[in-house]
Design a protein around this motif. Structure first.
Motif, short mmCIF file in Angstrom:
data_model
loop_
_atom_site.label_atom_id
_atom_site.label_comp_id
_atom_site.label_asym_id
_atom_site.label_seq_id
_atom_site.Cartn_x
_atom_site.Cartn_y
_atom_site.Cartn_z
N HIS A 1 14.68 28.11 14.60
CA HIS A 1 15.62 27.11 15.77
C HIS A 1 16.64 26.54 15.00
N GLU A 2 17.23 26.01 15.91
CA GLU A 2 18.55 25.29 15.33
C GLU A 2 18.39 24.16 15.01
N GLU A 3 19.13 23.56 13.63
CA GLU A 3 19.00 21.80 13.99
C GLU A 3 18.76 21.17 14.82
N GLY B 1 11.25 24.31 20.72
CA GLY B 1 11.70 24.91 21.12
C GLY B 1 13.26 24.12 22.44
N VAL B 2 13.05 22.53 22.64
CA VAL B 2 13.70 21.63 22.96
C VAL B 2 14.10 21.38 21.70
N GLU B 3 15.30 20.39 22.66
CA GLU B 3 16.03 19.59 22.03
C GLU B 3 15.07 18.78 21.56
N PHE B 4 15.48 17.66 20.61
CA PHE B 4 15.03 16.51 19.84
C PHE B 4 15.22 15.17 20.86
N ASP B 5 13.77 14.41 21.67
CA ASP B 5 14.56 13.43 22.70
C ASP B 5 13.77 12.06 21.96
N PHE B 6 14.32 11.33 21.81
CA PHE B 6 14.29 10.24 21.38
C PHE B 6 12.94 9.30 21.90
#
Length: 211
Positions: A182-184, A163-168
């Protein structure tokens, strides 16, 4: 026994006169001394002596200030440099102490996480069939929860994933997959939990990212 006679009476009167004269002379001398101490000439001289003493003290103070200013001009920059170096050293020591504490915490947390990995693998492999096995699994889960509490006290927490944005910095993408929920670019599935000490990643979470 001594008899009273005109001769003795005369001698007694003479002694009394001499004592009275001496007393009068003492009083006169004291009065003269007091007059001298309170005379304008004496007071003026006393003021002159005090003024001379004050002038001498002011001169000493002026000389001391001159020495201080000369020393400050010569040594002031050096003292300022020493103070700056001392302050910088204290800051470096404080930073090193903080970094050392952080490093030690990360090392301890990493060791504990390795233990948690063994628990996770055991929970996945074991299916409790009997009441005795259920009690054993429950005991292990209780111990597992205690370890999680210990990590929390060390400020070590799980990395947020689904549910959270991908974090490198916090996530390791194992794959990308379509997702209706979920969105891209949003994490849609967690394969293995990640852990962080404050904002510093100890172990990235293994995740799938939505296409």
């Amino acid at each position: 026994m001594r008899h009273s006679s005109p001769l003795y009476a005369e001698e007694g009167a003479s002694s009394e006169d001499e004592a009275a004269a001496a007393a009068d002379e003492g009083e006169k001398t004291a009065a003269d001394t007091s007059d001298i101490l309170n005379s304008p000439a004496f007071l003026k001289r006393k003021v002159e002596v005090l003024q001379s003493d004050i002038a001498a003290l002011e001169k000493e103070i002026e000389e001391a200030n001159a020495v201080y200013l000369a020393g400050k001009e010569e040594w002031g920059p050096k003292f300022d440099m020493i103070n700056k170096e001392s302050q910088a050293m204290q800051e470096r020591l404080a930073k090193q102490g903080s970094q050392g504490k952080e490093t030690a915490t990360v090392e301890v947390a990493t060791s504990i996480l390795n233990v948690l990995d063994n628990y996770d693998r055991a929970f996945q492999a074991v299916e409790a069939a009997s009441n005795e096995e259920v009690e054993i699994v429950d005991a292990y889960k209780h111990t597992y929860d205690l370890i999680i509490d210990a990590l929390t006290e060390l400020n070590v927490t799980k990395v947020e994933t689904v549910g959270v944005e991908f974090d490198f910095e916090m996530h390791q993408a194992m794959m990308q997959m379509p997702s209706d929920e979920h969105e891209e670019g949003i994490v849609c599935q967690e394969f293995a939990p990640g852990w962080a000490f404050g904002e510093k990643c100890i172990r990235p979470a293994m995740v799938a990212v939505a296409l």
